[in-house]
Design a protein around this motif. Sequence first.
Motif, short mmCIF file in Angstrom:
data_model
loop_
_atom_site.label_atom_id
_atom_site.label_comp_id
_atom_site.label_asym_id
_atom_site.label_seq_id
_atom_site.Cartn_x
_atom_site.Cartn_y
_atom_site.Cartn_z
N LEU A 79 67.00 26.70 49.30
CA LEU A 79 65.59 27.24 49.00
C LEU A 79 64.46 26.48 50.09
N PHE A 80 63.68 26.86 50.81
CA PHE A 80 62.79 26.33 51.85
C PHE A 80 61.45 26.96 51.72
N MET A 81 60.33 25.97 51.74
CA MET A 81 58.84 26.26 51.72
C MET A 81 58.52 26.23 53.20
N ALA A 89 56.16 35.78 59.90
CA ALA A 89 57.34 36.22 60.76
C ALA A 89 58.34 36.79 60.11
N ILE A 90 58.94 36.00 58.79
CA ILE A 90 60.05 36.51 58.32
C ILE A 90 59.70 37.73 57.47
N ARG A 145 65.87 36.49 50.50
CA ARG A 145 64.69 36.67 49.73
C ARG A 145 63.44 35.75 50.22
N LEU A 146 62.39 36.34 49.93
CA LEU A 146 61.00 35.79 50.57
C LEU A 146 60.15 35.74 49.44
N GLU A 147 59.51 34.97 48.80
CA GLU A 147 58.67 35.05 47.73
C GLU A 147 57.32 34.14 47.99
N GLY A 148 56.47 34.81 48.46
CA GLY A 148 55.34 34.07 49.14
C GLY A 148 55.78 33.22 50.22
N PRO A 149 55.39 32.03 50.29
CA PRO A 149 56.18 31.00 51.31
C PRO A 149 57.63 30.33 50.99
N VAL A 150 58.17 30.96 50.03
CA VAL A 150 59.39 30.30 49.61
C VAL A 150 60.57 31.31 50.01
#
Length: 344
Positions: A79-81, A89-90, A145-150
């Motif tokens: 998991l990355f902020m 971009a992603i 998976r991208l949820e907002g900035p996560v």
Amino acid sequence: MSELTMPAPWRRVSTGDATVAVAERAALGTSARVAVWPPENLGRALAAVDNVLSALDRQASRFRQDSEISWIHRSGGGLFMLSDGLAEAISVALEAARWTGGLADPTVGDALISLGYDRDFAAIDPERREPADSPAPAPGWQTVRLEGPVLHLPAGVRLDLGATAKGLGSDRAVRAAMAANSQAGGVLVSLGGDMAVAGQPPRDGWPILAADEPNPAGSSRAQPVRLASGAVATSSITCRQWRRAGRMLHHIVDPRTGLPADGPWQTVSVAAATCADANAAATAAIVAGDGAEEWLATAGMPARLVSHDAEVRHAGGWPDTDGDRIEVPSGSHVYGGARPGGVR
């Protein structure tokens, strides 16, 4: 490019038209060109474009060890902020994959590396002797998976944003250049031929060349057209080629095989409301092969396709007559989870 490296200087380009100012420089492994009117807007536009390109390079370049995306890849999944810029971009890359049915898929990073595209293209040995690694299909954009900035990135998945990043850069840069000049006049920004325009165009639109060669001015089959709004992007297998164990390879990978796309098209140019849309559609059309014309027509995307034997085909309402204006469709397919200018 390290954090301390200064960008290449801009060079003024003479066009014979005193009402428009043009400058270009090397950027993001390709060339950047900015055209503005009135001419006195050029300085502020170039400074704004510099800021955009520098930020995108630090966010999304897999060839910079100090970029945000390289740090994520070295972390081995999890998991990355993200910064707002990389999150956008992603998000755009994942929306492009969804929209194109996986034809433009950002999870082709390892496939490109296995083929030998593991560094800035200018540093690639064009005649490597050892064979490429065994190809494998891309893991698939659905694994990310991208949820907002996560961001949740599975272990072993490496992203390459090449199908959308230049287009996104042109979209960001043209907006920044317009904002720097208080929305006066008009701007065109091109990154390696992926161009976006904003503001009031000169005359009946910006004059551009759609070509089937890396050097449009030297192509006898280049088609002059005019772009009054939106964007045009071109994908081509002729621009970035190299040999490995005697086999010719190129950088547009079919995610279904992990190999360079082998369809009938060597170059596809697409017009769209945003350059990220056009960039994704042009790449998808190269990968789609025989199904490209039908897919582009169904999507309502004006396109110019050039086959390996130099046959030129038009789809989706691309103008047949030289010098005609491209009628660009409205709305964006790829700014679904994000909007031009930032994440929401």
